[in-house]
Scaffold this motif. Structure first.
Motif, PDB file in Angstrom:
ATOM      1  N   GLU A  36      20.557 -24.390 101.357  1.00  0.00           N
ATOM      2  CA  GLU A  36      19.959 -25.448 101.631  1.00  0.00           C
ATOM      3  C   GLU A  36      21.137 -26.600 101.991  1.00  0.00           C
ATOM      4  N   LYS A  37      22.290 -25.948 100.984  1.00  0.00           N
ATOM      5  CA  LYS A  37      23.127 -27.041 101.100  1.00  0.00           C
ATOM      6  C   LYS A  37      24.800 -25.972 102.543  1.00  0.00           C
ATOM      7  N   ALA A  38      23.683 -25.002 103.116  1.00  0.00           N
ATOM      8  CA  ALA A  38      24.780 -23.911 104.114  1.00  0.00           C
ATOM      9  C   ALA A  38      23.552 -24.909 105.191  1.00  0.00           C
ATOM     10  N   SER A  39      22.740 -24.502 105.301  1.00  0.00           N
ATOM     11  CA  SER A  39      22.016 -25.204 106.304  1.00  0.00           C
ATOM     12  C   SER A  39      22.611 -26.273 107.044  1.00  0.00           C
ATOM     13  N   HIS A  40      22.501 -27.204 106.037  1.00  0.00           N
ATOM     14  CA  HIS A  40      22.259 -29.038 106.097  1.00  0.00           C
ATOM     15  C   HIS A  40      24.511 -28.843 106.992  1.00  0.00           C
ATOM     16  N   LEU A  41      24.957 -28.063 106.605  1.00  0.00           N
ATOM     17  CA  LEU A  41      26.061 -27.678 106.859  1.00  0.00           C
ATOM     18  C   LEU A  41      26.888 -27.016 108.269  1.00  0.00           C
ATOM     19  N   THR A  42      25.580 -26.101 108.248  1.00  0.00           N
ATOM     20  CA  THR A  42      25.852 -25.970 109.918  1.00  0.00           C
ATOM     21  C   THR A  42      25.305 -26.456 110.653  1.00  0.00           C
ATOM     22  N   SER A  43      24.113 -27.104 110.582  1.00  0.00           N
ATOM     23  CA  SER A  43      23.681 -28.208 111.116  1.00  0.00           C
ATOM     24  C   SER A  43      24.616 -29.117 112.014  1.00  0.00           C
ATOM     25  N   SER A  44      25.964 -29.577 111.303  1.00  0.00           N
ATOM     26  CA  SER A  44      26.579 -30.341 111.366  1.00  0.00           C
ATOM     27  C   SER A  44      27.725 -30.510 112.293  1.00  0.00           C
ATOM     28  N   PRO A  45      28.128 -31.690 112.743  1.00  0.00           N
ATOM     29  CA  PRO A  45      28.648 -31.998 114.193  1.00  0.00           C
ATOM     30  C   PRO A  45      30.638 -31.360 113.342  1.00  0.00           C
ATOM     31  N   VAL A  46      31.169 -31.725 112.183  1.00  0.00           N
ATOM     32  CA  VAL A  46      31.924 -30.494 112.018  1.00  0.00           C
ATOM     33  C   VAL A  46      31.920 -29.109 111.923  1.00  0.00           C
TER      34      VAL A  46
END
Length: 122
Positions: A22-32
């Motif tokens: 879940e955390k990785a999914s949030h990270l990969t959907s970020s502008p960063v």
């Protein structure tokens, strides 16, 4: 290693892998992360057009392959969790409608209330 559906593993609370996914999914959907991917692609293009050794070209391609494989695994995990949450909601709606039709409200109404925000929990 378990081959169960991600929503069926670990009971009502998500396990370590589920939290990490879940955390990785949030990270990969970020502008960063999008910026990181743009830099990675630019780096690979630069390596291929620059006069560098074949070893560096292969390394750049392998980096792209690794990132692609990880993103594919995250996408599939997210898809399975979403699919399962949607199915549980549909089951709760069907059970609540059946109870309403029979005139006996009960457990299905509670399940329906619990399923309303299910995708935020899984």
């Amino acid at each position: 290693m378990t081959m169960e559906h991600p929503a069926d593993r670990g009971g009502p609370t998500p396990g370590r892998f589920d939290r990490l996914a879940e955390k990785a999914s949030h990270l990969t959907s970020s502008p960063v992360f999008f910026g990181f991917c743009l830099l990675l692609v630019a780096g690979v293009v630069t390596v291929h057009f620059a006069d560098v050794s074949l070893t560096w070209k292969i390394f750049a391609g392998e980096c792209m392959t690794a990132v692609t494989l990880l993103l594919l695994a995250l996408l599939k995990n997210s898809e399975l969790r979403s699919e399962r949450a949607l199915q549980r909601k549909l089951d709760a709606i069907a059970a609540a409608l059946l109870e309403a039709h029979e005139g006996e409200p009960g457990k299905a109404h509670e399940d329906l209330r619990a399923a309303i925000r299910l995708e935020e929990e899984t």
